[in-house]
Design a protein around this motif. Structure first.
Motif, PDB file in Angstrom:
ATOM      1  N   PRO A  30      25.801   7.455  16.120  1.00  7.36           N
ATOM      2  CA  PRO A  30      26.061   8.736  15.470  1.00  7.36           C
ATOM      3  C   PRO A  30      26.103   8.605  13.950  1.00  7.36           C
ATOM      4  CG  PRO A  30      28.076   7.861  16.426  1.00  7.36           C
ATOM      5  CD  PRO A  30      26.965   6.954  16.875  1.00  7.36           C
ATOM      6  N   ALA A  31      25.729   9.660  13.277  1.00  6.62           N
ATOM      7  CA  ALA A  31      25.793   9.676  11.817  1.00  6.62           C
ATOM      8  C   ALA A  31      27.230   9.841  11.346  1.00  6.62           C
ATOM      9  CB  ALA A  31      24.927  10.794  11.271  1.00  6.62           C
ATOM     10  N   TYR A  32      28.051  10.485  12.178  1.00  3.55           N
ATOM     11  CA  TYR A  32      29.457  10.659  11.829  1.00  3.55           C
ATOM     12  C   TYR A  32      30.275  10.858  13.094  1.00  3.55           C
ATOM     13  CZ  TYR A  32      28.368  15.652  12.354  1.00  3.55           C
ATOM     14  OH  TYR A  32      27.945  16.866  12.829  1.00  3.55           O
ATOM     15  N   LEU A  33      31.554  10.619  12.958  1.00  2.00           N
ATOM     16  CA  LEU A  33      32.511  10.871  14.027  1.00  2.00           C
ATOM     17  C   LEU A  33      33.580  11.807  13.488  1.00  2.00           C
ATOM     18  CD1 LEU A  33      32.913   7.247  15.424  1.00  2.00           C
ATOM     19  CD2 LEU A  33      31.817   9.161  16.599  1.00  2.00           C
ATOM     20  N   GLN A  34      34.082  12.659  14.362  1.00  2.00           N
ATOM     21  CA  GLN A  34      35.141  13.573  13.979  1.00  2.00           C
ATOM     22  C   GLN A  34      36.295  13.447  14.969  1.00  2.00           C
ATOM     23  OE1 GLN A  34      33.846  17.641  12.803  1.00  2.00           O
ATOM     24  NE2 GLN A  34      31.861  17.041  13.600  1.00  2.00           N
ATOM     25  N   TRP A  35      37.466  13.766  14.482  1.00  2.00           N
ATOM     26  CA  TRP A  35      38.652  13.813  15.332  1.00  2.00           C
ATOM     27  C   TRP A  35      39.245  15.213  15.260  1.00  2.00           C
ATOM     28  CZ3 TRP A  35      40.642  10.121  18.602  1.00  2.00           C
ATOM     29  CH2 TRP A  35      40.027   8.865  18.552  1.00  2.00           C
ATOM     30  N   TYR A  36      39.579  15.726  16.445  1.00  2.00           N
ATOM     31  CA  TYR A  36      40.173  17.048  16.571  1.00  2.00           C
ATOM     32  C   TYR A  36      41.482  16.934  17.345  1.00  2.00           C
ATOM     33  CZ  TYR A  36      35.732  19.273  15.226  1.00  2.00           C
ATOM     34  OH  TYR A  36      34.614  19.690  14.546  1.00  2.00           O
ATOM     35  N   ARG A  37      42.361  17.887  17.082  1.00  2.00           N
ATOM     36  CA  ARG A  37      43.602  18.008  17.840  1.00  2.00           C
ATOM     37  C   ARG A  37      43.497  19.266  18.692  1.00  2.00           C
ATOM     38  NH1 ARG A  37      49.900  18.033  16.142  1.00  2.00           N
ATOM     39  NH2 ARG A  37      50.602  19.461  17.802  1.00  2.00           N
ATOM     40  N   GLN A  38      43.938  19.172  19.965  1.00  2.00           N
ATOM     41  CA  GLN A  38      43.938  20.344  20.820  1.00  2.00           C
ATOM     42  C   GLN A  38      45.282  20.484  21.509  1.00  2.00           C
ATOM     43  OE1 GLN A  38      40.927  20.601  23.944  1.00  2.00           O
ATOM     44  NE2 GLN A  38      40.934  22.826  23.784  1.00  2.00           N
ATOM     45  N   ASP A  39      45.896  21.641  21.329  1.00  2.00           N
ATOM     46  CA  ASP A  39      47.145  21.975  22.020  1.00  2.00           C
ATOM     47  C   ASP A  39      46.810  22.812  23.250  1.00  2.00           C
ATOM     48  OD1 ASP A  39      48.092  21.943  18.822  1.00  2.00           O
ATOM     49  OD2 ASP A  39      49.445  21.000  20.258  1.00  2.00           O
ATOM     50  N   PRO A  40      47.678  22.795  24.263  1.00  2.00           N
ATOM     51  CA  PRO A  40      47.395  23.536  25.500  1.00  2.00           C
ATOM     52  C   PRO A  40      47.110  25.012  25.229  1.00  2.00           C
ATOM     53  CG  PRO A  40      49.257  22.076  25.814  1.00  2.00           C
ATOM     54  CD  PRO A  40      48.933  22.028  24.356  1.00  2.00           C
ATOM     55  N   GLY A  41      46.032  25.521  25.829  1.00  2.00           N
ATOM     56  CA  GLY A  41      45.695  26.935  25.694  1.00  2.00           C
ATOM     57  C   GLY A  41      45.058  27.315  24.377  1.00  2.00           C
ATOM     58  N   ARG A  42      44.731  26.331  23.562  1.00  5.45           N
ATOM     59  CA  ARG A  42      44.138  26.624  22.249  1.00  5.45           C
ATOM     60  C   ARG A  42      42.837  25.868  22.064  1.00  5.45           C
ATOM     61  NH1 ARG A  42      47.634  28.933  18.484  1.00  5.45           N
ATOM     62  NH2 ARG A  42      49.752  29.225  19.258  1.00  5.45           N
ATOM     63  N   ALA A  79      54.193   7.122  11.214  1.00  2.07           N
ATOM     64  CA  ALA A  79      55.465   7.855  11.209  1.00  2.07           C
ATOM     65  C   ALA A  79      55.375   9.065  12.132  1.00  2.07           C
ATOM     66  CB  ALA A  79      55.839   8.266   9.788  1.00  2.07           C
ATOM     67  N   SER A  80      54.989   8.811  13.369  1.00  5.43           N
ATOM     68  CA  SER A  80      54.711   9.908  14.304  1.00  5.43           C
ATOM     69  C   SER A  80      55.952  10.765  14.558  1.00  5.43           C
ATOM     70  CB  SER A  80      54.172   9.356  15.612  1.00  5.43           C
ATOM     71  OG  SER A  80      55.119   8.495  16.194  1.00  5.43           O
ATOM     72  N   GLN A  81      55.701  12.038  14.856  1.00  5.19           N
ATOM     73  CA  GLN A  81      56.768  13.016  15.100  1.00  5.19           C
ATOM     74  C   GLN A  81      56.493  13.711  16.434  1.00  5.19           C
ATOM     75  OE1 GLN A  81      56.145  15.609  11.781  1.00  5.19           O
ATOM     76  NE2 GLN A  81      56.551  14.012  10.249  1.00  5.19           N
ATOM     77  N   PRO A  82      57.540  14.226  17.073  1.00  4.95           N
ATOM     78  CA  PRO A  82      57.309  14.974  18.328  1.00  4.95           C
ATOM     79  C   PRO A  82      56.269  16.093  18.165  1.00  4.95           C
ATOM     80  CG  PRO A  82      59.625  14.516  18.098  1.00  4.95           C
ATOM     81  CD  PRO A  82      58.968  14.053  16.811  1.00  4.95           C
ATOM     82  N   ALA A  83      56.169  16.685  16.978  1.00  7.15           N
ATOM     83  CA  ALA A  83      55.186  17.750  16.738  1.00  7.15           C
ATOM     84  C   ALA A  83      53.746  17.234  16.779  1.00  7.15           C
ATOM     85  CB  ALA A  83      55.454  18.414  15.386  1.00  7.15           C
ATOM     86  N   ASP A  84      53.578  15.918  16.740  1.00  7.21           N
ATOM     87  CA  ASP A  84      52.228  15.337  16.838  1.00  7.21           C
ATOM     88  C   ASP A  84      51.745  15.272  18.287  1.00  7.21           C
ATOM     89  OD1 ASP A  84      53.103  12.920  14.286  1.00  7.21           O
ATOM     90  OD2 ASP A  84      52.079  14.855  14.068  1.00  7.21           O
ATOM     91  N   SER A  85      52.613  15.582  19.229  1.00 11.65           N
ATOM     92  CA  SER A  85      52.243  15.546  20.644  1.00 11.65           C
ATOM     93  C   SER A  85      51.154  16.578  20.923  1.00 11.65           C
ATOM     94  CB  SER A  85      53.462  15.827  21.521  1.00 11.65           C
ATOM     95  OG  SER A  85      54.465  14.844  21.317  1.00 11.65           O
ATOM     96  N   ALA A  86      50.026  16.112  21.434  1.00 12.11           N
ATOM     97  CA  ALA A  86      48.857  16.965  21.680  1.00 12.11           C
ATOM     98  C   ALA A  86      47.782  16.081  22.304  1.00 12.11           C
ATOM     99  CB  ALA A  86      48.332  17.575  20.385  1.00 12.11           C
ATOM    100  N   THR A  87      46.627  16.684  22.588  1.00 10.95           N
ATOM    101  CA  THR A  87      45.454  15.912  23.001  1.00 10.95           C
ATOM    102  C   THR A  87      44.534  15.750  21.794  1.00 10.95           C
ATOM    103  OG1 THR A  87      45.548  16.679  25.292  1.00 10.95           O
ATOM    104  CG2 THR A  87      43.425  15.883  24.502  1.00 10.95           C
TER     105      THR A  87
END
Lengths: 110, 112
Positions: A30-42, A79-87
Protein backbone atom coordinates in the motif's frame (compact mmCIF):
# COMPACT_ATOMS: atom_id res chain seq x y z
CA UNK A 1 -5.54 -12.01 -2.40
CA UNK A 2 -4.80 -8.65 -0.82
CA UNK A 3 -5.58 -8.69 2.85
CA UNK A 4 -5.19 -6.75 6.10
CA UNK A 5 -5.07 -8.70 9.33
CA UNK A 6 -5.59 -7.33 12.78
CA UNK A 7 -5.64 -9.20 16.06
CA UNK A 8 -9.21 -10.39 16.46
CA UNK A 9 -8.84 -10.87 20.20
CA UNK A 10 -9.74 -7.91 22.37
CA UNK A 11 -6.87 -6.10 24.03
CA UNK A 12 -7.39 -5.43 27.72
CA UNK A 13 -5.03 -3.03 29.46
CA UNK A 14 -4.84 -1.00 32.63
CA UNK A 15 -5.37 2.76 32.59
CA UNK A 16 -2.11 4.65 32.18
CA UNK A 17 -0.36 1.86 30.25
CA UNK A 18 0.56 1.93 26.56
CA UNK A 19 -1.73 0.05 24.19
CA UNK A 20 -0.10 -1.42 21.08
CA UNK A 21 -2.23 -2.68 18.19
CA UNK A 22 -0.89 -4.55 15.16
CA UNK A 23 -1.86 -4.38 11.50
CA UNK A 24 -0.31 -6.80 8.97
CA UNK A 25 -0.88 -6.65 5.23
CA UNK A 26 -0.24 -9.41 2.69
CA UNK A 27 0.14 -9.75 -1.08
CA UNK A 28 0.44 -6.05 -1.86
CA UNK A 29 2.29 -2.85 -1.02
CA UNK A 30 0.00 0.00 0.00
CA UNK A 31 1.02 3.59 -0.59
CA UNK A 32 -0.32 4.51 2.84
CA UNK A 33 -2.00 3.08 5.90
CA UNK A 34 -4.65 4.73 8.00
CA UNK A 35 -6.00 4.11 11.47
CA UNK A 36 -9.59 4.76 12.44
CA UNK A 37 -11.50 4.54 15.69
CA UNK A 38 -15.02 3.11 15.73
CA UNK A 39 -17.45 3.24 18.65
CA UNK A 40 -20.53 0.99 18.76
CA UNK A 41 -23.33 2.24 16.50
CA UNK A 42 -21.16 4.89 14.87
CA UNK A 43 -19.10 5.29 11.73
CA UNK A 44 -15.31 5.13 11.87
CA UNK A 45 -13.40 8.30 12.77
CA UNK A 46 -10.03 9.04 11.15
CA UNK A 47 -7.04 9.18 13.50
CA UNK A 48 -3.74 9.00 11.60
CA UNK A 49 -2.32 8.37 8.13
CA UNK A 50 1.23 7.19 7.47
CA UNK A 51 2.79 6.94 4.01
CA UNK A 52 5.11 4.19 2.80
CA UNK A 53 8.15 6.49 2.92
CA UNK A 54 7.48 7.46 6.55
CA UNK A 55 8.72 5.39 9.45
CA UNK A 56 6.71 6.99 12.23
CA UNK A 57 3.93 9.52 12.80
CA UNK A 58 2.73 11.08 16.05
CA UNK A 59 -0.34 12.95 17.14
CA UNK A 60 -0.77 13.80 20.81
CA UNK A 61 -0.84 10.42 22.65
CA UNK A 62 -0.99 8.44 19.40
CA UNK A 63 1.93 7.01 17.46
CA UNK A 64 1.89 4.87 14.33
CA UNK A 65 4.77 3.11 12.59
CA UNK A 66 5.05 1.63 9.09
CA UNK A 67 7.55 -1.17 8.43
CA UNK A 68 7.53 -2.09 4.74
CA UNK A 69 9.99 -4.95 5.35
CA UNK A 70 7.76 -6.64 7.91
CA UNK A 71 4.62 -5.49 6.04
CA UNK A 72 3.31 -4.20 9.32
CA UNK A 73 2.00 -1.11 11.08
CA UNK A 74 1.91 -0.65 14.84
CA UNK A 75 -0.49 1.75 16.52
CA UNK A 76 0.33 2.96 20.03
CA UNK A 77 -1.78 4.85 22.54
CA UNK A 78 0.32 6.11 25.44
CA UNK A 79 -1.11 6.94 28.88
CA UNK A 80 -4.29 5.13 27.91
CA UNK A 81 -7.63 6.18 29.41
CA UNK A 82 -10.98 4.37 29.73
CA UNK A 83 -12.30 6.82 27.08
CA UNK A 84 -9.87 5.21 24.61
CA UNK A 85 -11.93 2.00 24.75
CA UNK A 86 -13.20 1.36 21.21
CA UNK A 87 -12.49 -0.72 18.11
CA UNK A 88 -9.49 0.43 16.07
CA UNK A 89 -9.46 -0.24 12.33
CA UNK A 90 -6.46 -0.31 10.03
CA UNK A 91 -6.97 0.45 6.35
CA UNK A 92 -4.82 0.80 3.27
CA UNK A 93 -5.07 2.72 0.04
CA UNK A 94 -3.14 4.38 -2.73
CA UNK A 95 -2.07 1.98 -5.47
CA UNK A 96 -4.64 -0.64 -4.61
CA UNK A 97 -8.29 -0.81 -3.73
CA UNK A 98 -9.29 0.44 -0.34
CA UNK A 99 -9.12 -2.34 2.23
CA UNK A 100 -10.05 -2.34 5.92
CA UNK A 101 -9.04 -4.84 8.55
CA UNK A 102 -11.64 -6.34 10.87
CA UNK A 103 -10.43 -4.15 13.74
CA UNK A 104 -9.14 -4.80 17.23
CA UNK A 105 -11.28 -4.00 20.24
CA UNK A 106 -9.43 -2.16 22.99
CA UNK A 107 -10.72 -2.07 26.55
CA UNK A 108 -8.94 0.21 29.03
CA UNK A 109 -9.76 -0.59 32.63
CA UNK A 110 -9.56 1.97 35.48
CA UNK B 1 -19.34 22.17 9.45
CA UNK B 2 -21.98 19.47 9.07
CA UNK B 3 -20.76 15.91 8.79
CA UNK B 4 -21.84 13.19 6.39
CA UNK B 5 -25.59 12.71 6.62
CA UNK B 6 -27.24 9.35 6.00
CA UNK B 7 -30.86 8.33 6.07
CA UNK B 8 -32.64 6.36 7.20
CA UNK B 9 -30.67 5.28 10.28
CA UNK B 10 -32.56 2.01 10.53
CA UNK B 11 -34.57 0.01 8.03
CA UNK B 12 -36.42 -3.28 8.39
CA UNK B 13 -37.81 -4.93 5.28
CA UNK B 14 -39.05 -8.29 4.11
CA UNK B 15 -36.82 -10.26 1.74
CA UNK B 16 -37.40 -9.60 -1.96
CA UNK B 17 -38.47 -6.00 -1.21
CA UNK B 18 -36.51 -3.04 -2.57
CA UNK B 19 -34.67 -0.60 -0.30
CA UNK B 20 -32.80 2.66 -0.83
CA UNK B 21 -30.26 4.53 1.25
CA UNK B 22 -29.39 8.19 0.90
CA UNK B 23 -26.13 9.99 1.63
CA UNK B 24 -25.22 13.67 1.65
CA UNK B 25 -21.44 14.15 1.87
CA UNK B 26 -19.54 17.00 3.43
CA UNK B 27 -19.80 20.10 1.26
CA UNK B 28 -16.96 20.32 -1.23
CA UNK B 29 -15.92 16.68 -0.95
CA UNK B 30 -15.57 15.28 -4.45
CA UNK B 31 -15.03 11.66 -3.47
CA UNK B 32 -17.89 9.59 -2.08
CA UNK B 33 -17.76 5.98 -0.89
CA UNK B 34 -20.36 3.38 -0.03
CA UNK B 35 -19.30 0.57 2.29
CA UNK B 36 -20.99 -2.48 3.76
CA UNK B 37 -20.05 -3.51 7.30
CA UNK B 38 -21.02 -6.82 8.88
CA UNK B 39 -20.91 -7.30 12.62
CA UNK B 40 -17.36 -7.80 13.84
CA UNK B 41 -15.88 -7.00 10.44
CA UNK B 42 -14.30 -3.97 8.85
CA UNK B 43 -16.05 -1.90 6.17
CA UNK B 44 -15.99 -3.40 2.67
CA UNK B 45 -15.97 -0.97 -0.24
CA UNK B 46 -18.95 -1.28 -2.56
CA UNK B 47 -18.42 1.74 -4.82
CA UNK B 48 -16.32 4.90 -4.99
CA UNK B 49 -17.27 8.06 -6.88
CA UNK B 50 -15.08 10.90 -8.06
CA UNK B 51 -17.67 13.63 -8.60
CA UNK B 52 -20.43 11.87 -10.55
CA UNK B 53 -18.20 9.15 -12.03
CA UNK B 54 -18.07 5.69 -10.46
CA UNK B 55 -14.32 4.98 -10.53
CA UNK B 56 -14.36 1.71 -8.57
CA UNK B 57 -17.47 -0.48 -8.49
CA UNK B 58 -15.70 -3.81 -8.76
CA UNK B 59 -17.14 -5.02 -5.44
CA UNK B 60 -20.71 -3.92 -6.11
CA UNK B 61 -23.06 -6.92 -6.74
CA UNK B 62 -24.56 -5.43 -9.86
CA UNK B 63 -27.32 -7.99 -10.22
CA UNK B 64 -29.18 -6.47 -7.27
CA UNK B 65 -27.27 -3.36 -6.16
CA UNK B 66 -27.20 -0.02 -7.94
CA UNK B 67 -25.95 3.42 -7.02
CA UNK B 68 -26.09 6.89 -8.45
CA UNK B 69 -24.58 10.30 -7.80
CA UNK B 70 -26.24 12.34 -10.50
CA UNK B 71 -25.03 15.86 -9.71
CA UNK B 72 -21.80 14.89 -8.00
CA UNK B 73 -23.17 15.73 -4.57
CA UNK B 74 -25.57 13.40 -2.75
CA UNK B 75 -25.88 9.72 -3.60
CA UNK B 76 -28.38 6.89 -3.41
CA UNK B 77 -27.62 3.18 -2.98
CA UNK B 78 -30.39 0.76 -3.89
CA UNK B 79 -30.92 -2.96 -3.38
CA UNK B 80 -33.58 -4.76 -5.39
CA UNK B 81 -34.56 -7.36 -4.40
CA UNK B 82 -33.10 -7.59 -0.90
CA UNK B 83 -31.91 -10.95 0.42
CA UNK B 84 -31.44 -12.15 3.99
CA UNK B 85 -27.67 -11.91 3.60
CA UNK B 86 -27.90 -8.19 2.86
CA UNK B 87 -28.56 -7.45 6.53
CA UNK B 88 -25.67 -5.21 7.57
CA UNK B 89 -24.71 -1.61 8.22
CA UNK B 90 -24.30 0.50 5.09
CA UNK B 91 -21.79 3.30 5.57
CA UNK B 92 -21.25 6.35 3.42
CA UNK B 93 -18.01 8.34 3.54
CA UNK B 94 -16.57 11.32 1.74
CA UNK B 95 -13.16 12.87 1.27
CA UNK B 96 -11.65 15.89 -0.44
CA UNK B 97 -8.05 14.79 -1.02
CA UNK B 98 -8.74 11.09 -1.48
CA UNK B 99 -7.09 10.01 1.76
CA UNK B 100 -8.76 10.86 5.07
CA UNK B 101 -12.36 9.71 4.92
CA UNK B 102 -15.23 11.17 6.93
CA UNK B 103 -17.91 8.61 7.67
CA UNK B 104 -21.60 9.00 8.28
CA UNK B 105 -23.39 7.14 11.10
CA UNK B 106 -24.55 4.37 8.77
CA UNK B 107 -27.89 2.74 7.97
CA UNK B 108 -28.60 -0.51 9.76
CA UNK B 109 -30.56 -2.79 7.42
CA UNK B 110 -32.44 -5.83 8.68
CA UNK B 111 -33.93 -8.16 6.07
CA UNK B 112 -36.55 -10.57 7.47
Amino acid sequence: SQKIEQNSEALNIQEGKTATLTCNYTNYSPAYLQWYRQDPGRGPVFLLLIRENEKEKRKERLKVTFDTTLKQSLFHITASQPADSATYLCSSGGYNKLIFGAGTRLAVHP
Amino acid sequence: EAGVVQSPRYKIIEKKQPVAFWCNPISGHNTLYWYLQNLGQGPELLIRYENEEAVDDSQLPKDRFSAERLKGVDSTLKIQPAELGDSAVYLCASSSQGNEQFFGPGTRLTVL
